[in-house]
Scaffold this motif. Structure first.
Motif, PDB file in Angstrom:
ATOM      1  N   VAL A   1      -2.709   8.096   5.902  1.00 27.31           N
ATOM      2  CA  VAL A   1      -2.854   7.508   4.567  1.00 27.31           C
ATOM      3  C   VAL A   1      -1.483   7.556   3.895  1.00 27.31           C
ATOM      4  O   VAL A   1      -0.750   8.538   4.036  1.00 27.31           O
TER       5      VAL A   1
ATOM      6  N   PHE B   1      -9.142  10.556   1.705  1.00 28.56           N
ATOM      7  CA  PHE B   1      -9.266   9.433   2.642  1.00 28.56           C
ATOM      8  C   PHE B   1      -8.840   9.857   4.054  1.00 28.56           C
ATOM      9  O   PHE B   1      -9.454   9.457   5.043  1.00 28.56           O
ATOM     10  N   ALA B   2      -7.750  10.627   4.121  1.00 36.74           N
ATOM     11  CA  ALA B   2      -7.239  11.053   5.431  1.00 36.74           C
ATOM     12  C   ALA B   2      -8.307  11.840   6.190  1.00 36.74           C
ATOM     13  O   ALA B   2      -8.507  11.653   7.395  1.00 36.74           O
TER      14      ALA B   2
ATOM     15  N   ILE C   1      -4.661   3.165   5.105  1.00 38.62           N
ATOM     16  CA  ILE C   1      -4.999   3.134   3.681  1.00 38.62           C
ATOM     17  C   ILE C   1      -3.713   3.459   2.931  1.00 38.62           C
ATOM     18  O   ILE C   1      -2.976   4.370   3.331  1.00 38.62           O
TER      19      ILE C   1
ATOM     20  N   ALA D   1      -5.628  10.494  -1.466  1.00 34.68           N
ATOM     21  CA  ALA D   1      -4.990  10.266  -0.165  1.00 34.68           C
ATOM     22  C   ALA D   1      -5.476  11.305   0.847  1.00 34.68           C
ATOM     23  O   ALA D   1      -5.844  10.961   1.977  1.00 34.68           O
TER      24      ALA D   1
END
Lengths: 187, 390
Positions: free
Chosen positions: B176, B168-169, B148, B165
């Motif tokens: 990410v 998402f990680a 991502i 970020a």
């Protein structure tokens, strides 16, 4: 003057050029509700070499972040003056440190105002606050940012314990601008 | 998924006048980052410089490593040890990190890599901008994997996307990327940092199973395995070799097939949930500009200038660049006659746009070698040309 202002403050490293830009930028962005983008040239800028900072102050979001039409040049060294004054847009304003710049009245299409900022700073006991004297002068001459916004910005921008000294320097530059009644220097 | 609030002690709530690099650092800290390792490099240095200064105040650790290989593996070790970790670099260092980026993808290690892009190849233009690492972020390490990547357009967004970020990680247990550029990193603007209760964070996915039942790479129902708290009796093994649910190597085609389809699928299958983009004047646009990062601002200015000339142009700005918003491009290809991709490289994301458009509209690249951003007038020229036939 258009509603968007493009300002360059230039001098040499150690004069506090970048801090001067930060004070004006923070004043306009945080304390006067303007959109402001500040950029600076990144190079080997040790003490004594060239330093400059650019500001765009606008009622609208700033999309292109670099200067395209320099309205206000603040020259704190001879090199900054000779290098950047040709870029000043017709009708633009030059503000210069008159003891450090050998002013030549060869741009009748601009407004030029000088101030002995270093001497005024020395009168307050500290040569290094000439940058805030210049900020006061810029504020008084251009009116781009309200003085009250700049005072708040100074408190947030300078090292703790130096707020009153820096504010005094700002007031000195502001008073100088107002007391000179700002007769533009034209040949 | 249960979200948690940021720790008020770490969030610098208020209106600031700061550059993108400092804002990215504050975003990381607000997101709960408590470990960073790096080998400072222009134009990214201010991020770790600030992190090093702030670390003692927020209970975090900064390690200055001997190089980028060490930095990129240090953050992965820290993540397995329980930290939320990130590293920061620019092109030359990013190249050195590629081996460990693949390791992060293979071991499903939550990690954030910030690349403040400068002109390349090689050491290129240390102090000047480019956007030429976009494909490297996607494909730089060997083997098949998915990542991502986010691309901020302003200092404010540098703060904002760092939160995303880290989330998402954690959510996908994946590396990410925050793909900044020198312009955004070094420009100073107003940055509003919200109060901690308005910063929502995805917590680490820890197992609730006892050590005797825990398998470190056994996927949850959503395909993503849960991690174990270190030092509490859990057995675990982390390897870059193809591994089964136990975490130990299983060198055969079937395990490879299962692992790969899961690693790739967890991102691809959620691409719509991950997607994030800004659209400006797109409703009636016959000409769609696609741009990201600093270039998107300049492209928006070009759109404004085109609209003044009654040219129906609009802007699609992917904030999440990877996975690429292919579906949205496909939709827009039904209405637009042309796509103009503006990027500070010789043509990278344009290939993704062409793939999405699939011949249904014309795609034009407005490249830039880097070192400066596009002039809006130069983009406007291209829009005018395209408007002749669009």
């Amino acid at each position: 003057m258009s509603a968007t202002h493009e300002i360059r403050i230039a001098g040499f490293g150690g004069q506090g050029v970048i801090l001067a830009g930060m004070v004006i930028g923070r004043a306009a962005a945080i304390f006067d509700g303007k959109h402001v983008t500040l950029t600076q040239s990144f190079g080997p800028e040790a003490r004594g070499s060239a330093a400059s900072v650019d500001l765009i102050v606008s009622p609208e979001p700033v999309l292109y972040p670099y200067l395209t039409r320099l309205d206000v040049l603040v020259a704190m060294s001879e090199e900054a003056y000779t290098r950047f004054v040709p870029e000043l847009h017709p009708g633009g304003t030059l503000l210069f440190e008159q003891d450090l710049v050998n002013f030549q009245a060869n741009r009748p299409d601009i407004h030029a105002f000088g101030i002995p900022a270093t001497r005024l700073a020395e009168e307050l006991g500290r040569k290094f606050i000439l940058n805030l004297v210049m900020v006061g002068f810029v504020t008084g001459v251009t009116g781009i940012v309200p003085a009250d916004a700049v005072r708040k910005s100074i408190a947030d921008s300078v090292p703790k314990g130096t707020e009153s000294l820096n504010t005094a320097a700002f007031d000195k530059g502001l008073e100088y601008a107002l007391s000179q009644k700002l007769a533009a220097i034209h040949q | 998924m249960n979200l948690v609030h940021a720790d008020p002690k770490t969030v610098l709530t208020g209106a600031h006048f700061m550059d993108g690099n400092h804002a990215a650092c504050e975003g990381a800290i607000a997101a709960g980052a408590n470990f960073a390792a790096g080998y400072p490099i222009t134009p990214s240095t201010e991020i770790v410089e600030r992190f090093a200064a702030r670390a003692p105040l927020v209970g975090a650790t900064f390690l200055q490593m001997e190089d980028e290989l060490a930095s990129s593996i240090a953050i992965l070790g820290a993540a397995w040890g329980g930290a939320k970790s990130f590293t920061v670099t620019s092109g030359p260092g990013f190249s050195l990190m590629m081996e460990h980026i693949g390791f992060a993808a293979m071991t499903e290690t939550p990690s954030v890599f910030v690349d403040v892009q400068r002109g390349g190849p090689s050491t290129g233009l240390p102090t000047l901008p480019a956007q030429a690492d976009m494909m490297q972020a996607r494909w730089g390490s060997h083997g098949d994997y998915e990542i991502i990547a986010l691309s901020p357009s302003s200092p404010q967004e540098c703060f904002d996307v760092m939160i995303d970020a880290f989330n998402f990680a954690e959510r996908y247990r994946n590396p990410v990327f925050v793909m900044m550029d020198e312009s955004v990193g070094h420009m100073t603007e107003k940055v509003v940092i919200p109060s901690a209760d308005r910063v929502l964070l995805v917590p680490r996915r820890y197992t609730c199973l006892p050590p005797s039942e825990y398998l470190p790479f056994k996927p949850s129902p959503d395909g993503i395995p849960e991690m174990a708290r270190m030092g509490q009796g859990y057995h675990f093994h982390v390897t870059g070799l193809t591994h089964d649910a136990s975490g130990y190597p299983a060198i055969n085609a079937q395990t490879q097939q299962e692992l790969l389809s899961r690693l790739v699928g967890k991102i691809r299958n959620d691409a719509d949930k991950i997607a994030r983009a800004e659209e400006r004047q797109i409703e009636d646009a016959r000409i769609v500009l696609v741009a990201y990062g600093i270039t998107a601002r300049v492209a928006l200015r070009a759109v404004q200038l085109a609209r003044e000339e009654r040219i129906p142009a609009g802007l699609l700005r992917p904030i999440v660049v990877w996975p690429f918003p292919e579906k949205r491009i496909r939709e827009l290809a039904g209405q637009a006659k042309a796509f103009i991709v503006v990027e500070m490289n010789q043509g990278q994301i344009v290939h993704e746009v062409e793939r999405g458009v699939a011949g249904r509209a014309r795609t034009v690249l407005v490249p830039h070698a880097g070192g400066a951003v596009h002039r809006p007038e130069a983009i406007l020229e291209v829009i005018r040309e395209v408007a002749q036939w669009a």
